[in-house]
Design a protein around this motif. Structure first.
Motif, PDB file in Angstrom:
ATOM      1  N   PRO A   1       7.296  19.552 -54.613  1.00 12.64           N
ATOM      2  CA  PRO A   1       8.437  18.811 -54.058  1.00 12.64           C
ATOM      3  C   PRO A   1       8.962  19.479 -52.794  1.00 12.64           C
ATOM      4  O   PRO A   1       9.090  20.711 -52.730  1.00 12.64           O
ATOM      5  N   LEU A   2       9.287  18.687 -51.797  1.00 10.49           N
ATOM      6  CA  LEU A   2       9.810  19.186 -50.532  1.00 10.49           C
ATOM      7  C   LEU A   2      11.313  18.930 -50.443  1.00 10.49           C
ATOM      8  O   LEU A   2      11.837  18.039 -51.132  1.00 10.49           O
ATOM      9  N   PRO A   3      12.023  19.681 -49.613  1.00  9.45           N
ATOM     10  CA  PRO A   3      13.487  19.516 -49.522  1.00  9.45           C
ATOM     11  C   PRO A   3      13.924  18.114 -49.122  1.00  9.45           C
ATOM     12  O   PRO A   3      15.029  17.678 -49.475  1.00  9.45           O
ATOM     13  N   ASP A   4      13.100  17.380 -48.379  1.00  9.01           N
ATOM     14  CA  ASP A   4      13.497  16.038 -47.941  1.00  9.01           C
ATOM     15  C   ASP A   4      13.211  14.962 -48.978  1.00  9.01           C
ATOM     16  O   ASP A   4      13.337  13.767 -48.691  1.00  9.01           O
ATOM     17  N   GLY A   5      12.813  15.359 -50.203  1.00 12.77           N
ATOM     18  CA  GLY A   5      12.565  14.393 -51.269  1.00 12.77           C
ATOM     19  C   GLY A   5      11.134  13.906 -51.348  1.00 12.77           C
ATOM     20  O   GLY A   5      10.783  13.188 -52.284  1.00 12.77           O
ATOM     21  N   GLN A   6      10.315  14.287 -50.380  1.00 15.55           N
ATOM     22  CA  GLN A   6       8.915  13.900 -50.434  1.00 15.55           C
ATOM     23  C   GLN A   6       8.119  14.931 -51.255  1.00 15.55           C
ATOM     24  O   GLN A   6       8.652  15.964 -51.678  1.00 15.55           O
ATOM     25  N   THR A   7       6.860  14.636 -51.474  1.00 10.63           N
ATOM     26  CA  THR A   7       5.995  15.513 -52.253  1.00 10.63           C
ATOM     27  C   THR A   7       4.743  15.832 -51.445  1.00 10.63           C
ATOM     28  O   THR A   7       4.140  14.940 -50.842  1.00 10.63           O
ATOM     29  N   ARG A   8       4.392  17.104 -51.437  1.00  6.88           N
ATOM     30  CA  ARG A   8       3.166  17.527 -50.776  1.00  6.88           C
ATOM     31  C   ARG A   8       2.031  17.598 -51.799  1.00  6.88           C
ATOM     32  O   ARG A   8       2.192  18.144 -52.887  1.00  6.88           O
ATOM     33  N   PHE A   9       0.884  17.032 -51.446  1.00  5.18           N
ATOM     34  CA  PHE A   9      -0.308  17.058 -52.295  1.00  5.18           C
ATOM     35  C   PHE A   9      -1.404  17.825 -51.566  1.00  5.18           C
ATOM     36  O   PHE A   9      -1.618  17.629 -50.359  1.00  5.18           O
ATOM     37  N   ARG A  10      -2.107  18.692 -52.296  1.00  6.65           N
ATOM     38  CA  ARG A  10      -3.205  19.452 -51.697  1.00  6.65           C
ATOM     39  C   ARG A  10      -4.394  19.459 -52.657  1.00  6.65           C
ATOM     40  O   ARG A  10      -4.215  19.487 -53.880  1.00  6.65           O
ATOM     41  N   LEU A  11      -5.584  19.443 -52.087  1.00  6.24           N
ATOM     42  CA  LEU A  11      -6.807  19.526 -52.885  1.00  6.24           C
ATOM     43  C   LEU A  11      -7.812  20.384 -52.147  1.00  6.24           C
ATOM     44  O   LEU A  11      -8.048  20.191 -50.943  1.00  6.24           O
ATOM     45  N   TRP A  12      -8.406  21.328 -52.862  1.00  6.76           N
ATOM     46  CA  TRP A  12      -9.501  22.108 -52.288  1.00  6.76           C
ATOM     47  C   TRP A  12     -10.803  21.370 -52.612  1.00  6.76           C
ATOM     48  O   TRP A  12     -11.205  21.310 -53.767  1.00  6.76           O
ATOM     49  N   ALA A  13     -11.395  20.792 -51.608  1.00  6.74           N
ATOM     50  CA  ALA A  13     -12.604  19.982 -51.783  1.00  6.74           C
ATOM     51  C   ALA A  13     -13.604  20.319 -50.680  1.00  6.74           C
ATOM     52  O   ALA A  13     -13.912  19.487 -49.825  1.00  6.74           O
ATOM     53  N   PRO A  14     -14.134  21.542 -50.669  1.00  6.62           N
ATOM     54  CA  PRO A  14     -15.036  21.951 -49.582  1.00  6.62           C
ATOM     55  C   PRO A  14     -16.348  21.184 -49.549  1.00  6.62           C
ATOM     56  O   PRO A  14     -17.048  21.207 -48.530  1.00  6.62           O
ATOM     57  N   GLY A  15     -16.675  20.472 -50.632  1.00  6.07           N
ATOM     58  CA  GLY A  15     -17.903  19.689 -50.661  1.00  6.07           C
ATOM     59  C   GLY A  15     -17.717  18.250 -50.247  1.00  6.07           C
ATOM     60  O   GLY A  15     -18.669  17.459 -50.289  1.00  6.07           O
ATOM     61  N   ALA A  16     -16.485  17.864 -49.850  1.00  4.73           N
ATOM     62  CA  ALA A  16     -16.193  16.476 -49.474  1.00  4.73           C
ATOM     63  C   ALA A  16     -16.031  16.346 -47.975  1.00  4.73           C
ATOM     64  O   ALA A  16     -15.528  17.253 -47.298  1.00  4.73           O
ATOM     65  N   ALA A  17     -16.441  15.199 -47.447  1.00  4.04           N
ATOM     66  CA  ALA A  17     -16.242  14.913 -46.013  1.00  4.04           C
ATOM     67  C   ALA A  17     -14.840  14.386 -45.761  1.00  4.04           C
ATOM     68  O   ALA A  17     -14.237  14.664 -44.726  1.00  4.04           O
TER      69      ALA A  17
END
Length: 601
Positions: free
Chosen positions: A22-38
């Motif tokens: 969760p970010l202070p402005d109410g949004q959400t950050r999403f992250r994925l480690w996908a080194p095998g994906a383009a």
């Protein structure tokens, strides 16, 4: 980054590398480690995919507006949709969508800082068999009254299907919904703390389960093909992203769920041991310094070096194996390593923790096993007579109450030895009531081919170990009847076995009153073989007093040496010694008693 954090920092959300943040402005950050994906897209509910930005080093990131409870998944290269490997909660099972967490739980025990490790009496629990998080919570007052000071939960990370031991988990950040929601787990921990109970969580960092792990499809770098484990390709801890994924997972459970410690499963299967030391330092750097946090390992290699480098304790398989052999006479499989001179081996375990400290193992075809334990405190070893492995990995899952049905007195003597030893005791759920319900290996895989492979593999394990006659009796792990047979502690059984509970409660009271106050700083003095299946062991306690244990598991009376200490006082009289105030000259068959001598004024 600072090596210590202050209270204000702890009150703020921690910016984990993986999972929704969760970010202070109410949004959400999403992250994925996908080194095998383009390319990778974020899919929220039924909305159109949102392209994720390539952040380098294999990471993809997106920021979106969504409320807690919103479901999401990732789309890999426009085709494969996968859950978040760092999902905090799943909608459905491991193949379903992930869910943005609600972090609004209000803790009622904000002042809890844990308990010192030496006060620990562990109670291992399979959450599902006790009715999920709510079911375990209901049992807590009874366990506190018994004298338990810490519950140890078998793995709860999301696994496929509704039934599993937990070691087939594939989403290590998400409590399995079959046990309850995240807030119910937090309430369980909160309630435990209100009763003075610690909560230790069993975590699996050496492998993923066979169903629901999508990492191979978009992050093959997570694994290394040059090292194989019993579960497939080894996890590649050379990768900094992999190291961070699991280190942050450890911190996540300790910080967000306020667990008091972690038990790390089978660390001998983690090739890079430097990560273990790194992780231990990392979590302590990011937790309040006034908290008692305990890291425990299971390590079949008997590698004692980790006990000197950030880990509080290790499961002591050796003391279990030798006592199991002495109680049951079994000498197959790894018990073969303890069949010769078991009394001397038990004495060494009581004095030094491990029996094997570099000696060749017959079971391991002469390979040397273990490291020296000199200077390591007795409380660094977890002493158990039963646990999920040693019971559940039997073909029929028998408990010692069944195996020792004709030798109950000897079992009681072994329990007294365990609970009064300076090593940290672990009780497996049901022991305190003399439970006879088996604890079997169970799964609930939906793929028929996988279910059959597990069924065949389980039976082949016993064939490979030379137990061909047992292989044909192995219950089908995927059959719901196997799960039902493992239901422990029905009310009627508890009522029939109150004598066992009173026995455990009395021993734990003695431990609390006589041993715990002086356990910190204890060290071994001496151990002697008194005769077949009989030993004597003594420790100098932290306050200078001397604790002595006398245990005779044989069917014969054993003569004791002349008392070496003045003012020796009996603190536990065995089953045939009630009312005694002085040490006897003999120890009767299948009996244990304990004495303590005050330190010098």
């Amino acid at each position: 980054m600072s090596a210590r954090v202050n209270a204000q920092e702890l009150s703020q959300p921690y910016a984990y590398t993986f999972g929704p943040h969760p970010l202070p402005d109410g949004q959400t950050r999403f992250r994925l480690w996908a080194p095998g994906a383009a390319q990778v897209s974020l899919v929220l509910a039924s909305d159109s995919p949102i392209p994720m930005r390539d952040d380098g080093d294999g990471f993809f990131q997106a920021v979106a507006s969504c409320a807690p409870g919103a479901s999401y998944c990732f789309c890999i290269d426009g085709a494969l949709r996968v859950p978040d490997p760092a999902s905090r909660e799943q909608v459905g099972d491991v193949h379903g969508k992930s869910q943005v967490p609600d972090t609004a739980y209000r803790w009622q025990t904000s002042g809890w800082r844990g308990r010192p490790w030496t006060e620990t009496v562990l109670y291992e629990i399979h959450v599902g068999l006790l009715g999920g998080f709510r079911g375990v919570q209901e049992r807590l007052p009874d366990l506190a009254e018994l004298g338990i000071t810490a519950i140890e939960l078998m793995p709860i990370a999301d696994f496929p299907g509704p039934r599993n031991w937990g070691y087939d988990g594939v989403l290590p950040y998400a409590p399995d919904i079959a046990y309850g929601c995240p807030d119910e787990l937090k309430e369980l921990v909160d309630t435990a703390h209100s009763l003075g109970l610690q909560v230790i969580l069993d975590v699996v960092y050496n492998h993923f389960g066979p169903d629901g792990n999508y990492l191979h499809a978009y992050a093959p770098q997570f694994f290394r093909d040059d090292i194989q484990t019993p579960w497939g390709s080894a996890i590649d801890f050379r990768q900094p992203q992999v190291r961070a994924f699991f280190a942050e997972n450890a911190l996540y459970w300790l910080r967000e769920y306020r667990m008091d410690g972690l038990r790390l499963d089978a660390v001998h299967a983690i090739d890079d041991k430097s990560w273990l030391r790194e992780m231990a330092a990392y979590v302590r750097q990011h937790l309040s310094p006034d908290r008692h946090v305990h890291l425990i390992i299971e390590n079949d290699d008997n590698a004692s070096s980790l006990l000197r480098e950030g880990f509080a304790a290790q499961w002591n398989d050796d003391i279990h194996h030798v006592l199991h052999h002495m109680l049951t006479g079994e000498s197959q499989s790894y018990y073969a390593d303890y069949a010769d001179h078991p009394e001397a081996r038990l004495a060494r375990c009581l004095m030094q923790g491990f029996d094997y400290q570099g000696e060749p193992s017959r079971f391991r075809q002469g390979k040397r096993r273990g490291e020296p334990t000199q200077g390591i405190a007795p409380s660094a070893f977890v002493f158990f007579l039963q646990n999920h492995d040693q019971t559940g990995n039997r073909a029929s899952g028998e408990r010692l109450t069944t195996l020792c049905a004709d030798n109950v007195a000897a079992l009681r003597a072994a329990v007294a030895l365990q609970l009064l030893s300076p090593q940290i005791p672990l009780i497996f759920m049901g022991e305190e009531y003399g439970a006879t319900a088996p604890f079997l290996y169970f799964t609930s895989f939906s793929d028929p081919a996988l279910a059959q492979a597990v069924r065949d593999g389980r039976r082949n394990e016993f064939v490979d170990a030379g137990h061909v006659h047992e292989a044909g009796t192995v219950p089908d792990p995927n059959d719901v009847k196997t799960w039902e047979a493992s239901r422990a502690l029905p009310a009627l059984q508890q009522q029939r076995n109150q004598a066992w509970r009173v026995f455990y409660q009395n021993l734990l009271r003695i431990r609390r009153e006589e041993i715990l106050p002086c356990l910190d700083g204890a060290s071994a003095l001496d151990a002697q073989v008194l005769g077949p299946l009989a030993i004597h062991a003594s420790w100098r306690m932290g306050n200078g007093s001397v604790l002595c244990l006398y245990c005779n598991l044989s069917g014969s009376t054993v003569t004791l040496p002349a008392p070496a200490l003045e003012r020796e006082r009996i603190i536990f009289a065995g089953r045939k010694m009630h009312g005694r105030t002085s040490r006897p000259d003999t120890i009767l068959p299948q009996d244990t008693f304990a004495t303590i001598t005050p330190g010098s004024p």
